[in-house]
Design a protein around this motif. Structure first.
Motif, short mmCIF file in Angstrom:
data_model
loop_
_atom_site.label_atom_id
_atom_site.label_comp_id
_atom_site.label_asym_id
_atom_site.label_seq_id
_atom_site.Cartn_x
_atom_site.Cartn_y
_atom_site.Cartn_z
N GLU A 52 0.68 -1.39 0.16
CA GLU A 52 -0.58 -0.05 -0.57
C GLU A 52 0.16 1.06 -0.03
O GLU A 52 0.76 2.23 -0.63
N SER A 53 2.08 1.42 0.98
CA SER A 53 2.91 2.30 0.78
C SER A 53 3.19 2.57 -0.59
O SER A 53 3.68 3.67 -0.94
N LYS B 248 2.65 2.09 -3.59
CA LYS B 248 0.82 2.47 -4.16
C LYS B 248 0.72 3.94 -3.76
O LYS B 248 -0.03 5.10 -4.54
N ASN B 249 0.72 4.57 -2.81
CA ASN B 249 0.48 6.13 -2.44
C ASN B 249 1.64 6.85 -2.41
O ASN B 249 1.17 7.61 -3.54
N ASN B 250 3.30 6.43 -2.83
CA ASN B 250 4.15 6.62 -3.25
C ASN B 250 3.66 6.80 -4.64
O ASN B 250 3.97 8.19 -5.36
N GLN C 235 1.56 9.90 -5.72
CA GLN C 235 2.25 10.95 -5.01
C GLN C 235 2.89 11.62 -6.66
O GLN C 235 3.06 12.85 -6.52
N SER D 282 -9.00 3.30 2.12
CA SER D 282 -8.21 4.17 2.27
C SER D 282 -6.44 4.35 2.16
O SER D 282 -6.20 5.68 2.56
N ILE D 283 -6.28 4.39 0.85
CA ILE D 283 -5.38 4.92 -0.04
C ILE D 283 -5.30 6.89 0.34
O ILE D 283 -4.89 7.83 0.33
N ILE E 243 -5.31 7.55 3.53
CA ILE E 243 -3.38 8.33 3.91
C ILE E 243 -3.12 9.50 3.13
O ILE E 243 -2.57 9.96 4.07
N LEU E 244 -3.25 10.02 2.03
CA LEU E 244 -2.88 10.54 1.22
C LEU E 244 -3.75 12.01 2.23
O LEU E 244 -2.98 13.36 2.30
N SER F 57 -3.19 15.38 -0.11
CA SER F 57 -4.54 16.11 -0.40
C SER F 57 -5.99 16.26 -0.38
O SER F 57 -5.70 16.10 1.35
#
Length: 111
Positions: free
Chosen positions: A15-16, A18-20, A23, A46-47, A50-51, A57
């Protein structure tokens, strides 16, 4: 606007990562659209959270719907939940990304 990505849950990454990726996409574009069907909805939510909680965002738009998907095994149409989340950059997005990149570069040099 380009779409990131229906079925984000199918990516074989944590998941981290995916966030990167989201971003990095948002560095080039002012907004990103996340969408998912069925079981992948929780991952997209969830993503987005987190952002948002990280200050990267803001939610611009959230829509939910039901779509009909043909079941290959039975040939019948099955209703599936669908979510679309449009995220926009925060005013301090670029500062947060620069700080994250500095932290990443500094931690890579330490063993």
């Amino acid at each position: 606007m380009e779409v990131i990505t229906e079925g984000v849950n199918k990516m074989n990454i944590v998941e981290s990562q995916k966030n990167n990726r989201i971003q990095r996409y948002m560095q080039q574009h002012n907004e990103a659209e996340l969408s998912a069907l069925g079981m992948a909805i929780s991952t997209v939510v969830s993503i987005a959270e987190i952002l948002k909680n990280g200050g990267f965002s803001v939610e611009k738009k959230i829509t939910t719907s039901t779509v009909e998907i043909k079941d290959d095994s039975t040939g019948r149409f099955v209703p599936k939940a669908k979510i679309e989340i449009v995220l926009g950059k925060t005013t301090n997005f670029d500062d947060l990304m620069a700080a994250a990149n500095d932290h990443r570069e500094n931690s890579n040099g330490v063993e």
